[in-house]
Design an enzyme around this catalytic site. Structure first.
Site, short mmCIF file in Angstrom:
data_model
loop_
_atom_site.label_atom_id
_atom_site.label_comp_id
_atom_site.label_asym_id
_atom_site.label_seq_id
_atom_site.Cartn_x
_atom_site.Cartn_y
_atom_site.Cartn_z
N GLY A 1 -1.76 1.15 1.12
CA GLY A 1 -1.48 2.11 2.18
C GLY A 1 -2.44 3.26 2.02
O GLY A 1 -3.65 3.06 2.00
N CYS B 1 -4.02 -1.69 -4.46
CA CYS B 1 -4.88 -0.78 -3.70
C CYS B 1 -4.39 0.67 -3.84
O CYS B 1 -4.55 1.25 -4.91
CB CYS B 1 -4.96 -1.24 -2.25
SG CYS B 1 -6.44 -0.66 -1.42
N ARG C 1 -11.60 6.31 -5.17
CA ARG C 1 -11.05 5.95 -3.86
C ARG C 1 -12.15 5.53 -2.89
O ARG C 1 -13.27 6.07 -2.97
CB ARG C 1 -10.28 7.12 -3.24
CG ARG C 1 -9.01 7.48 -3.97
CD ARG C 1 -8.32 8.67 -3.31
NE ARG C 1 -7.94 8.38 -1.94
CZ ARG C 1 -8.16 9.19 -0.92
NH1 ARG C 1 -8.78 10.33 -1.09
NH2 ARG C 1 -7.75 8.85 0.29
N HIS D 1 -5.48 -6.89 -2.06
CA HIS D 1 -4.14 -7.13 -1.50
C HIS D 1 -3.78 -8.62 -1.53
O HIS D 1 -3.95 -9.30 -0.51
CB HIS D 1 -4.11 -6.70 -0.03
CG HIS D 1 -4.25 -5.24 0.21
ND1 HIS D 1 -3.16 -4.42 0.32
CD2 HIS D 1 -5.34 -4.46 0.35
CE1 HIS D 1 -3.57 -3.19 0.53
NE2 HIS D 1 -4.89 -3.18 0.56
N GLU E 1 -0.96 -9.82 -1.27
CA GLU E 1 0.22 -10.01 -0.41
C GLU E 1 -0.14 -10.37 1.02
O GLU E 1 0.72 -10.78 1.79
CB GLU E 1 1.11 -8.75 -0.45
CG GLU E 1 0.61 -7.52 0.31
CD GLU E 1 -0.43 -6.72 -0.46
OE1 GLU E 1 -0.89 -7.17 -1.53
OE2 GLU E 1 -0.80 -5.64 0.04
N1 GLN Z 1 -8.10 4.14 0.71
C1 GLN Z 1 -6.69 4.15 0.45
C2 GLN Z 1 -6.28 5.28 -0.48
O1 GLN Z 1 -7.07 6.04 -0.90
C3 GLN Z 1 -6.23 2.83 -0.12
C4 GLN Z 1 -6.39 1.72 0.90
C5 GLN Z 1 -5.39 0.61 0.77
O2 GLN Z 1 -4.35 0.74 0.09
N2 GLN Z 1 -5.65 -0.49 1.43
O3 GLN Z 1 -5.13 5.39 -0.81
#
Ligand code: GLN
Length: 192
Positions: free
Chosen positions: A48, A80, A109, A175, A177
């Site tokens: 997320g 992630c 990130r 991911h 999932e």
């Molecule tokens: N770029 C998002 C973050 O910094 C992570 C992206 C993801 O969970 N798919 O939290």
């Protein structure tokens, strides 16, 4: 006994994780409150947006309870943004962004930049054996530094680390999932 596992459901793709865990026979429940966290034996932190998850975990009074359970040794799997939440150190974080910590790693990130914001690839993961893992990276972080307490679980062909484990804590940049891959969740459930 069916393990009761939680999925942090403040934000992100928690429904997909609930579906994978339920499909594997776990009693999987969403966690938004401290009293819900008290009832689970393990937790998945979904993908997320880590900055939003950070803010919401503080607003919902979950930050301290989550950190206590992590220190107590609860198995936690972060994908992630969930990996970012579990990391001790974050590069390119927002100025006020905090993580829960637990994994002795430094993540960056959005490490793949604009062109390669999102991509899929196959990864050899020794702990899971054959066949390779089909992994989806979506604005994913990279593990830039792995401290002595953590170990590498998977890396890209060029050596960049994308999955790590430290005791009961497991984190992947990608991911599983959403690609029908269940072996990371099975690996997590074995920690319970
Ligand atoms: N770029 C998002 C973050 O910094 C992570 C992206 C993801 O969970 N798919 O939290």
């Amino acid at each position: 006994m069916t393990p009761k596992v939680g999925v942090l459901a403040l934000q992100g793709d928690f429904r997909e994780h609930l579906a994978v865990l339920t499909g594997l026979g776990a009693d999987a429940v969403p966690v938004r409150r401290a009293r819900e966290l008290d009832q689970v034996q393990g937790l998945v932190i979904p993908g997320g947006e880590s900055t939003v998850m950070d803010k919401l975990s503080r607003a919902f009074g979950l930050r301290e309870p989550l950190q206590e359970r992590i220190v107590d040794g609860m198995p936690v799997y972060g994908t992630c943004a969930g990996l970012i939440m579990l990391s001790d150190r974050v590069l390119d974080a927002l100025p006020d962004q905090r993580t829960l910590g637990g994994l002795d790693v430094t993540v960056r990130r959005n490490a793949f930049g604009n062109q390669l914001d999102s991509f899929e690839t196959d990864l050899d993961v020794a702990v899971l054996g054959a066949p390779p893992v089909h992994a989806a990276f979506i604005r994913a972080p990279i593990v830039e530094e792995v401290g002595p307490a953590a170990s590498v679980v998977a890396a890209l062909g060029d050596g960049r680390v994308v999955a790590v484990q430290q005791g009961n804590l497991l984190g992947t940049s990608f991911h599983p999932e959403i690609t029908g891959e269940t072996r990371f969740h099975e690996h997590f459930l074995r920690l319970l």
